[in-house]
Design a protein around this motif. Structure first.
Motif, PDB file in Angstrom:
ATOM      1  N   GLN A   1       0.829  -1.204   0.000  1.00  0.00           N
ATOM      2  CA  GLN A   1       0.000   0.000   0.000  1.00  0.00           C
ATOM      3  C   GLN A   1       0.867   1.258   0.000  1.00  0.00           C
ATOM      4  OE1 GLN A   1      -3.502  -0.216  -0.163  1.00  0.00           O
ATOM      5  NE2 GLN A   1      -3.145   1.903  -0.784  1.00  0.00           N
ATOM      6  N   LEU A   2       1.983   1.218   0.719  1.00  0.00           N
ATOM      7  CA  LEU A   2       2.898   2.363   0.737  1.00  0.00           C
ATOM      8  C   LEU A   2       3.453   2.636  -0.660  1.00  0.00           C
ATOM      9  CD1 LEU A   2       4.942   1.755   4.027  1.00  0.00           C
ATOM     10  CD2 LEU A   2       3.284   3.585   3.588  1.00  0.00           C
TER      11      LEU A   2
ATOM     12  N   THR B   1       6.086  -3.633  -7.509  1.00  0.00           N
ATOM     13  CA  THR B   1       5.191  -3.305  -6.396  1.00  0.00           C
ATOM     14  C   THR B   1       5.768  -3.720  -5.045  1.00  0.00           C
ATOM     15  OG1 THR B   1       4.070  -5.434  -6.710  1.00  0.00           O
ATOM     16  CG2 THR B   1       3.130  -3.519  -7.832  1.00  0.00           C
TER      17      THR B   1
ATOM     18  N   LYS C   1       8.077   8.481   4.376  1.00  0.00           N
ATOM     19  CA  LYS C   1       6.727   7.998   4.063  1.00  0.00           C
ATOM     20  C   LYS C   1       6.718   6.483   3.900  1.00  0.00           C
ATOM     21  CE  LYS C   1       5.163  12.172   1.611  1.00  0.00           C
ATOM     22  NZ  LYS C   1       4.772  12.712   0.280  1.00  0.00           N
TER      23      LYS C   1
ATOM     24  N   ASP D   1       4.079   7.753  -7.876  1.00  0.00           N
ATOM     25  CA  ASP D   1       4.573   8.836  -8.747  1.00  0.00           C
ATOM     26  C   ASP D   1       5.937   9.330  -8.292  1.00  0.00           C
ATOM     27  OD1 ASP D   1       2.384   8.724 -10.377  1.00  0.00           O
ATOM     28  OD2 ASP D   1       1.319  10.381  -9.411  1.00  0.00           O
ATOM     29  N   GLU D   2       6.084   9.556  -6.992  1.00  0.00           N
ATOM     30  CA  GLU D   2       7.359  10.055  -6.470  1.00  0.00           C
ATOM     31  C   GLU D   2       8.443   8.988  -6.553  1.00  0.00           C
ATOM     32  OE1 GLU D   2       9.561  13.316  -4.762  1.00  0.00           O
ATOM     33  OE2 GLU D   2       7.635  13.127  -5.780  1.00  0.00           O
TER      34      GLU D   2
ATOM     35  N   GLN E   1       2.071   1.813  -3.543  1.00  0.00           N
ATOM     36  CA  GLN E   1       0.979   2.326  -4.379  1.00  0.00           C
ATOM     37  C   GLN E   1       0.690   3.793  -4.085  1.00  0.00           C
ATOM     38  OE1 GLN E   1      -2.220  -0.415  -3.545  1.00  0.00           O
ATOM     39  NE2 GLN E   1      -1.495  -1.935  -5.016  1.00  0.00           N
ATOM     40  N   ASN E   2       0.714   4.160  -2.803  1.00  0.00           N
ATOM     41  CA  ASN E   2       0.394   5.538  -2.421  1.00  0.00           C
ATOM     42  C   ASN E   2       1.459   6.530  -2.872  1.00  0.00           C
ATOM     43  OD1 ASN E   2      -1.889   4.547  -1.168  1.00  0.00           O
ATOM     44  ND2 ASN E   2      -1.063   4.671   0.898  1.00  0.00           N
ATOM     45  N   ASN E   3       2.690   6.054  -3.071  1.00  0.00           N
ATOM     46  CA  ASN E   3       3.805   6.949  -3.406  1.00  0.00           C
ATOM     47  C   ASN E   3       4.425   6.614  -4.761  1.00  0.00           C
ATOM     48  OD1 ASN E   3       4.319   8.544  -0.711  1.00  0.00           O
ATOM     49  ND2 ASN E   3       4.003   6.419  -0.097  1.00  0.00           N
TER      50      ASN E   3
END
Length: 250
Positions: free
Chosen positions: A71-72, A227, A214, A78-79, A74-76
């Motif tokens: 999940q981390l 992933t 993060k 783009d960066e 996926q959430n980040n």
């Protein structure tokens, strides 16, 4: 005797599934004592139950951590994969991206260099992204600032030369050693040193630090392969296996 009840109930729940609700507070003191004796006797006769429960609990915790890391990522995403400033190598059009958070003073980062090279040679469809994460003291910060400044002044080729040289060097970075290194590579040494303390260099390293926080990254090397968030050094063959799994799941 009640001190034996908790591990027994945990064991029974993990190994056999949920047990009927048991309200210890509704028991009398004698009933609780008798229950504790029975639990103790059971565990003494079947000690493997505790080991089985512990192993299963560890598996469940590992699965939960893996899901949280997924999940981390996926959430980040783009960066991680397209920040617009990190150096990109391997196959820029690859179907999987390998991101490496590294520190030039990290021994395991140096050990990872040939393993990453083997992976990229064996699998020509992996895109590599390098992220500067200096966490091992002031010398690490100086090295990273120098490498980032070299990229901003001389471009990707200059960065790759400096990056490889600093990992091979492995010593403390000083103005003398860095100037000697830069001059030896034929780079614009004065311009690089002038850029080292620029806001642009500071911002790039700060953004990578923020991203690492993060992702709960506390050590180097740390990899993101597709992933999967991989914390620590891995040999090439294990990374190849993970790459295959990532492709199968996509």
């Amino acid at each position: 005797m009640l001190r034996f009840a908790a591990p027994a109930l945990t064991a029974l729940t993990l190994i056999s599934g949920p047990v009927q609700a048991l309200d210890l507070s509704a028991m009398s003191a004698d009933e609780r004592d008798a229950f504790g004796v029975q639990v103790r006797e059971y565990l003494l006769e079947n000690p493997q139950v505790i080991l089985e429960a512990i192993n299963l609990l560890e598996q469940q915790q590992a699965a939960a951590e893996s899901q949280a890391d997924l999940q981390l990522v996926q959430n980040n995403a783009d960066e991680l994969f397209n920040d617009g400033y990190s150096w990109v190598g391997g196959n820029p059009e690859g179907d999987i991206t390998l991101v490496e958070f590294m520190d030039y003073r990290c021994g395991y980062c140096r050990r990872a260099v040939p393993e990453v090279a083997k992976l990229l040679q064996a699998d020509g469809n992996i895109r590599l992204v390098i992220k500067e994460l200096p966490i091992l003291g002031e010398a690490s910060v100086i090295s990273s600032r120098f490498a980032v400044a070299a990229k901003q002044v001389g471009g990707d080729e200059a960065y790759k030369q400096v990056h490889d040289a600093l990992l091979e060097f492995g010593g403390d970075a000083t103005e003398v050693t860095l100037r000697r290194l830069s001059d030896g590579l034929g780079l614009e040494t004065d311009a690089i040193f002038e850029a080292m303390n620029s806001d642009a260099v500071t911002e790039e390293i700060a953004r990578t630090r923020e991203l690492a926080q993060k992702l709960n990254i506390s050590g180097t090397p740390t990899f993101v392969l597709g992933t999967e968030l991989l914390r620590g050094f891995l040999p090439a063959d294990q990374m190849q296996q993970i790459a295959a799994q990532v492709r199968d799941q996509s």
